[in-house]
Motif scaffolding. Structure first.
Motif, PDB file in Angstrom:
ATOM      1  N   VAL A  41       0.833  -1.204   0.000  1.00 51.46           N
ATOM      2  CA  VAL A  41       0.000   0.000   0.000  1.00 51.46           C
ATOM      3  C   VAL A  41       0.870   1.257   0.000  1.00 51.46           C
ATOM      4  N   ALA A  42       2.050   1.171   0.635  1.00 49.80           N
ATOM      5  CA  ALA A  42       2.966   2.318   0.642  1.00 49.80           C
ATOM      6  C   ALA A  42       3.404   2.682  -0.771  1.00 49.80           C
ATOM      7  N   ILE A  43       3.403   1.702  -1.675  1.00 53.78           N
ATOM      8  CA  ILE A  43       3.810   1.934  -3.066  1.00 53.78           C
ATOM      9  C   ILE A  43       2.602   2.208  -3.957  1.00 53.78           C
ATOM     10  N   SER A  44       1.531   1.448  -3.772  1.00 53.70           N
ATOM     11  CA  SER A  44       0.371   1.545  -4.680  1.00 53.70           C
ATOM     12  C   SER A  44      -0.510   2.763  -4.429  1.00 53.70           C
ATOM     13  N   ASN A  45      -0.510   3.272  -3.191  1.00 55.80           N
ATOM     14  CA  ASN A  45      -1.396   4.374  -2.791  1.00 55.80           C
ATOM     15  C   ASN A  45      -2.870   3.998  -2.898  1.00 55.80           C
ATOM     16  N   GLN A  46      -3.166   2.714  -2.859  1.00 51.19           N
ATOM     17  CA  GLN A  46      -4.537   2.218  -2.995  1.00 51.19           C
ATOM     18  C   GLN A  46      -4.936   1.413  -1.759  1.00 51.19           C
ATOM     19  N   ASN A  47      -6.236   1.445  -1.450  1.00 54.29           N
ATOM     20  CA  ASN A  47      -6.751   0.561  -0.402  1.00 54.29           C
ATOM     21  C   ASN A  47      -6.458  -0.881  -0.805  1.00 54.29           C
ATOM     22  N   PHE A  48      -6.210  -1.724   0.186  1.00 51.33           N
ATOM     23  CA  PHE A  48      -5.959  -3.135  -0.081  1.00 51.33           C
ATOM     24  C   PHE A  48      -6.795  -3.941   0.910  1.00 51.33           C
ATOM     25  N   VAL A  49      -7.780  -4.660   0.385  1.00 56.59           N
ATOM     26  CA  VAL A  49      -8.621  -5.518   1.205  1.00 56.59           C
ATOM     27  C   VAL A  49      -8.232  -6.960   0.908  1.00 56.59           C
ATOM     28  N   VAL A  50      -7.881  -7.697   1.950  1.00 54.13           N
ATOM     29  CA  VAL A  50      -7.466  -9.091   1.801  1.00 54.13           C
ATOM     30  C   VAL A  50      -8.487  -9.972   2.530  1.00 54.13           C
ATOM     31  N   PRO A  51      -9.407 -10.607   1.774  1.00 59.85           N
ATOM     32  CA  PRO A  51     -10.430 -11.437   2.400  1.00 59.85           C
ATOM     33  C   PRO A  51      -9.860 -12.682   3.084  1.00 59.85           C
ATOM     34  N   ASP A  52      -8.723 -13.195   2.546  1.00 62.94           N
ATOM     35  CA  ASP A  52      -8.113 -14.424   3.070  1.00 62.94           C
ATOM     36  C   ASP A  52      -6.598 -14.275   2.983  1.00 62.94           C
ATOM     37  N   VAL A  53      -5.969 -13.995   4.120  1.00 61.43           N
ATOM     38  CA  VAL A  53      -4.526 -13.740   4.111  1.00 61.43           C
ATOM     39  C   VAL A  53      -3.726 -14.959   3.653  1.00 61.43           C
ATOM     40  N   SER A  54      -4.271 -16.156   3.836  1.00 64.68           N
ATOM     41  CA  SER A  54      -3.529 -17.355   3.441  1.00 64.68           C
ATOM     42  C   SER A  54      -3.397 -17.464   1.914  1.00 64.68           C
ATOM     43  N   ALA A  55      -4.216 -16.713   1.192  1.00 62.70           N
ATOM     44  CA  ALA A  55      -4.161 -16.738  -0.276  1.00 62.70           C
ATOM     45  C   ALA A  55      -3.179 -15.707  -0.836  1.00 62.70           C
ATOM     46  N   GLN A  56      -2.532 -14.919   0.034  1.00 62.28           N
ATOM     47  CA  GLN A  56      -1.597 -13.877  -0.398  1.00 62.28           C
ATOM     48  C   GLN A  56      -0.157 -14.374  -0.322  1.00 62.28           C
ATOM     49  N   ASP A  57       0.566 -14.254  -1.432  1.00 63.60           N
ATOM     50  CA  ASP A  57       1.980 -14.646  -1.427  1.00 63.60           C
ATOM     51  C   ASP A  57       2.825 -13.674  -0.609  1.00 63.60           C
ATOM     52  N   ASN A  58       2.585 -12.379  -0.792  1.00 65.59           N
ATOM     53  CA  ASN A  58       3.386 -11.346  -0.149  1.00 65.59           C
ATOM     54  C   ASN A  58       2.669 -10.862   1.111  1.00 65.59           C
ATOM     55  N   TYR A  59       2.547 -11.756   2.085  1.00 67.42           N
ATOM     56  CA  TYR A  59       1.853 -11.434   3.327  1.00 67.42           C
ATOM     57  C   TYR A  59       2.800 -11.662   4.498  1.00 67.42           C
ATOM     58  N   ILE A  60       2.830 -10.710   5.427  1.00 68.07           N
ATOM     59  CA  ILE A  60       3.637 -10.857   6.642  1.00 68.07           C
ATOM     60  C   ILE A  60       2.679 -11.216   7.769  1.00 68.07           C
ATOM     61  N   ALA A  61       2.772 -12.428   8.271  1.00 63.76           N
ATOM     62  CA  ALA A  61       1.857 -12.880   9.324  1.00 63.76           C
ATOM     63  C   ALA A  61       2.234 -12.271  10.664  1.00 63.76           C
ATOM     64  N   CYS A  62       1.272 -11.580  11.271  1.00 64.04           N
ATOM     65  CA  CYS A  62       1.488 -11.028  12.610  1.00 64.04           C
ATOM     66  C   CYS A  62       1.047 -12.023  13.668  1.00 64.04           C
ATOM     67  N   SER A  63       0.062 -12.836  13.324  1.00 58.45           N
ATOM     68  CA  SER A  63      -0.478 -13.803  14.272  1.00 58.45           C
ATOM     69  C   SER A  63      -1.167 -14.905  13.479  1.00 58.45           C
ATOM     70  N   ILE A  64      -1.107 -16.121  13.984  1.00 62.88           N
ATOM     71  CA  ILE A  64      -1.740 -17.230  13.274  1.00 62.88           C
ATOM     72  C   ILE A  64      -3.261 -17.115  13.310  1.00 62.88           C
ATOM     73  N   THR A  65      -3.790 -16.265  14.195  1.00 67.52           N
ATOM     74  CA  THR A  65      -5.250 -16.116  14.291  1.00 67.52           C
ATOM     75  C   THR A  65      -5.810 -15.170  13.231  1.00 67.52           C
ATOM     76  N   VAL A  66      -4.949 -14.371  12.595  1.00 69.74           N
ATOM     77  CA  VAL A  66      -5.420 -13.397  11.604  1.00 69.74           C
ATOM     78  C   VAL A  66      -5.871 -14.112  10.333  1.00 69.74           C
ATOM     79  N   LYS A  67      -7.088 -13.800   9.909  1.00 67.22           N
ATOM     80  CA  LYS A  67      -7.667 -14.411   8.712  1.00 67.22           C
ATOM     81  C   LYS A  67      -7.798 -13.425   7.551  1.00 67.22           C
TER      82      LYS A  67
END
Length: 155
Positions: A78-104
């Motif tokens: 988002v820092a680069i795109s300047n666009q809102n980013f909605v992620v319905p399922d974090v497990s489907a994102q390749d470039n995702y930094i997991a903060c907690s295993i409970t985050v969906k």
């Protein structure tokens, strides 16, 4: 719910007797405790002239991700795109930094000051796919009002 929250957010942000940091913290706490699917709420801001974000006030479990390089994870994208980013399922994102295993799921909305992307509000949810266009509009409202008070905070 979001209409009610708008006036509460404005009341917090307009309290000039409180430091900017305390006002941002109060907004995070309000959103986390009021919106059922907001399990972690925080602000990230551009870290000076560096191509990275630095964690600001937040409400929720502590995170190790206090510095996020541009392009890394949802926040860094988002820092680069300047666009809102909605992620319905974090497990489907390749470039995702997991903060907690409970985050969906996650939503990140950029914060602009004088046309520049200076930060963002980041919401993690333990609920799969809870975010709607109403969440986006509300978080844009929050950021527009935060932008009115943070000029000096970022310098």
């Amino acid at each position: 719910m979001f209409k009610e929250l708008q006036s509460k957010v404005n009341a917090i942000l307009s309290n000039a007797d409180s430091s900017i940091e305390n006002r941002l913290q109060a907004v995070c706490e309000l959103l986390k405790t009021t919106v059922p699917h907001y399990d972690w709420v925080g602000f990230y801001f551009k870290n000076g002239d560096k191509e990275e974000l630095k964690l600001g006030p937040y409400a929720g479990k502590p995170t190790d991700h206090t510095i996020i390089p541009f392009g890394k994870g949802i926040c860094g994208q988002v820092a680069i795109s300047n666009q809102n980013f909605v992620v319905p399922d974090v497990s489907a994102q390749d470039n995702y930094i997991a903060c907690s295993i409970t985050v969906k799921s996650e939503i990140v909305v950029p914060l602009f000051l004088n046309g520049q992307n200076v930060g963002q509000i980041d919401i993690d949810s333990n609920t799969p796919d809870p975010f709607t266009g109403q969440d986006e509009r509300f978080l844009e409202f929050v950021n527009q009002n935060v932008a009115k008070i943070i000029q000096g905070y970022l310098e």
